[in-house]
Design a protein around this motif. Structure first.
Motif, PDB file in Angstrom:
ATOM      1  N   VAL A   7      64.170  53.246  23.780  1.00  5.47           N
ATOM      2  CA  VAL A   7      64.587  54.590  24.188  1.00  5.47           C
ATOM      3  C   VAL A   7      65.172  54.554  25.593  1.00  5.47           C
ATOM      4  O   VAL A   7      66.217  55.163  25.862  1.00  5.47           O
ATOM      5  CB  VAL A   7      63.405  55.580  24.115  1.00  5.47           C
ATOM      6  CG1 VAL A   7      63.817  56.940  24.681  1.00  5.47           C
ATOM      7  CG2 VAL A   7      62.926  55.741  22.683  1.00  5.47           C
ATOM      8  N   LEU A  55      68.351  57.866  18.471  1.00  7.68           N
ATOM      9  CA  LEU A  55      66.951  58.123  18.141  1.00  7.68           C
ATOM     10  C   LEU A  55      66.721  58.100  16.639  1.00  7.68           C
ATOM     11  O   LEU A  55      65.666  57.658  16.177  1.00  7.68           O
ATOM     12  CB  LEU A  55      66.514  59.468  18.727  1.00  7.68           C
ATOM     13  CG  LEU A  55      66.460  59.540  20.257  1.00  7.68           C
ATOM     14  CD1 LEU A  55      66.136  60.959  20.697  1.00  7.68           C
ATOM     15  CD2 LEU A  55      65.452  58.558  20.827  1.00  7.68           C
ATOM     16  N   ILE A  64      64.574  65.780  14.901  1.00  2.39           N
ATOM     17  CA  ILE A  64      65.278  65.702  16.188  1.00  2.39           C
ATOM     18  C   ILE A  64      65.749  67.099  16.558  1.00  2.39           C
ATOM     19  O   ILE A  64      66.480  67.732  15.788  1.00  2.39           O
ATOM     20  CB  ILE A  64      66.475  64.739  16.135  1.00  2.39           C
ATOM     21  CG1 ILE A  64      66.019  63.333  15.710  1.00  2.39           C
ATOM     22  CG2 ILE A  64      67.172  64.692  17.494  1.00  2.39           C
ATOM     23  CD1 ILE A  64      67.163  62.343  15.581  1.00  2.39           C
ATOM     24  N   TRP A  86      61.424  64.476  17.947  1.00  2.00           N
ATOM     25  CA  TRP A  86      62.084  64.091  19.189  1.00  2.00           C
ATOM     26  C   TRP A  86      62.660  65.347  19.829  1.00  2.00           C
ATOM     27  O   TRP A  86      63.343  66.117  19.159  1.00  2.00           O
ATOM     28  CB  TRP A  86      63.244  63.138  18.923  1.00  2.00           C
ATOM     29  CG  TRP A  86      62.911  61.747  18.492  1.00  2.00           C
ATOM     30  CD1 TRP A  86      63.095  61.224  17.252  1.00  2.00           C
ATOM     31  CD2 TRP A  86      62.395  60.689  19.306  1.00  2.00           C
ATOM     32  NE1 TRP A  86      62.717  59.902  17.231  1.00  2.00           N
ATOM     33  CE2 TRP A  86      62.286  59.553  18.483  1.00  2.00           C
ATOM     34  CE3 TRP A  86      62.009  60.600  20.638  1.00  2.00           C
ATOM     35  CZ2 TRP A  86      61.809  58.335  18.950  1.00  2.00           C
ATOM     36  CZ3 TRP A  86      61.536  59.385  21.105  1.00  2.00           C
ATOM     37  CH2 TRP A  86      61.430  58.269  20.279  1.00  2.00           C
ATOM     38  N   ILE A 108      63.823  62.947  27.309  1.00  2.00           N
ATOM     39  CA  ILE A 108      63.462  62.805  25.902  1.00  2.00           C
ATOM     40  C   ILE A 108      61.949  62.809  25.803  1.00  2.00           C
ATOM     41  O   ILE A 108      61.258  62.187  26.622  1.00  2.00           O
ATOM     42  CB  ILE A 108      64.036  61.506  25.302  1.00  2.00           C
ATOM     43  CG1 ILE A 108      65.559  61.588  25.203  1.00  2.00           C
ATOM     44  CG2 ILE A 108      63.429  61.216  23.933  1.00  2.00           C
ATOM     45  CD1 ILE A 108      66.208  60.311  24.689  1.00  2.00           C
ATOM     46  N   LEU A 110      58.754  62.551  22.692  1.00  2.00           N
ATOM     47  CA  LEU A 110      58.308  62.433  21.309  1.00  2.00           C
ATOM     48  C   LEU A 110      57.030  63.252  21.195  1.00  2.00           C
ATOM     49  O   LEU A 110      56.071  63.030  21.947  1.00  2.00           O
ATOM     50  CB  LEU A 110      58.056  60.978  20.940  1.00  2.00           C
ATOM     51  CG  LEU A 110      57.665  60.700  19.489  1.00  2.00           C
ATOM     52  CD1 LEU A 110      58.778  61.144  18.537  1.00  2.00           C
ATOM     53  CD2 LEU A 110      57.346  59.218  19.296  1.00  2.00           C
ATOM     54  N   SER A 119      57.200  60.063  26.677  1.00  2.00           N
ATOM     55  CA  SER A 119      58.273  60.793  27.364  1.00  2.00           C
ATOM     56  C   SER A 119      59.041  59.870  28.290  1.00  2.00           C
ATOM     57  O   SER A 119      58.516  58.868  28.787  1.00  2.00           O
ATOM     58  CB  SER A 119      57.696  61.966  28.166  1.00  2.00           C
ATOM     59  OG  SER A 119      56.975  61.519  29.308  1.00  2.00           O
TER      60      SER A 119
END
Length: 277
Positions: A7, A55, A64, A86, A108, A110, A119
């Motif tokens: 990520v 992602l 997402i 996400w 971002i 999760l 994060s």
């Protein structure tokens, strides 16, 4: 390469190829108003698309939800607190970016059933990456991150995001906070606000608008570094909870002092959650 590094690598790649390549080079056609007083740029949209695609390849079982997609279709927020999701803020601090000054970042998170579990927050200009994983800790550029000890020689510093409050509410909140904290202007970028709490510049941040992509990443980072963030009523932060506001503090003491000073003026304010950021 583990998920956290994948990520981070994705974010750095998109930041370099999409965000920094257009920094201070936007034309009038690249900027639009998506709601009164709120702008979106071509960079926001392209960066979100690139992040979404990346992602989806990393964790295909997760939903997402991105800021710009939600601006076009608010129904994407339905059920945001359920399942694995996400959350993407492709360019936090868009107004700063468009002006070519001030803080901006990429975030971002999760989230599992409303609770952030991982994060990432990237400052494209400096390259600083703030990362956290639930119950495993927080890091800044791969170094463990812990709340900086307070400077006992000065008053604790608060940055209050009161810009969406009615003038009378803003005045009450700022007067109440000023009895305990020294006040400084907000950076208008949550991806900068949360690192400031961990690194010691600020001891308190208060937010009225808490759209999930703006705060899920920062709340986890702060908590794993040793701070505390709750809704205005003191309940733990959860994505999709429907509760109002956020009080984010660098220590339990700062949180308690803020709750004592601000509970009354904050409780009188209507929640504010337009789909713009």
């Amino acid at each position: 390469m583990g998920l956290s590094r994948e990520v981070a690598a994705l974010m750095r790649r998109v930041a370099q190829e999409v965000v920094l390549s257009r920094y201070r080079l936007l034309g009038a056609a690249d900027i639009a108003e998506k709601s009164p007083g709120e702008i979106v740029t071509a960079v926001d949209r392209e960066a979100e698309l690139r992040l979404r695609e990346g992602l989806a390849r990393l964790e295909g079982d997760a939903g997402i939800v991105g800021e710009e997609a939600c601006a076009d279709d608010p129904r994407l927020l339905d059920g945001i607190g359920r399942g694995l999701v996400w959350l993407i803020d492709p360019l936090d601090g868009t107004a700063n970016f468009a002006r070519g000054e001030g803080a901006f970042g990429m975030m971002i998170a999760l989230v599992a059933d409303g609770e952030p579990v991982a994060s990432w927050m990237l400052d494209p200009l400096s390259g600083r990456m703030c990362h956290a994983e639930r119950r495993l800790g927080a890091w800044i550029d791969d170094r463990p991150a812990h709340i900086a000890p307070p400077d006992e020689r000065r008053r604790p510093v608060a940055a209050l995001a009161t810009q969406f409050m009615a003038a009378s509410d803003r005045l009450r909140v700022e007067r109440s906070a000023a009895r305990v904290f020294a006040l400084e202007p907000i950076p208008r970028c949550a991806a900068e606000s949360y690192p400031r709490l961990v690194t010691g510049r600020n001891q308190l941040a208060v937010f009225q608008r808490i759209l999930p992509w703006d705060h899920a990443a920062g709340v986890l980072f702060l908590a794993e570094a040793g701070g505390r963030a709750t809704h205005w009523d003191g309940e733990p932060y959860r994505v999709g909870s429907g509760r109002a506001g956020l009080i984010a503090a660098a220590s339990e003491d700062a949180w308690r002092r803020a709750m004592h000073a601000l509970s009354a003026p904050l409780s009188a304010i209507d929640r504010y959650e337009p789909l713009a950021a």
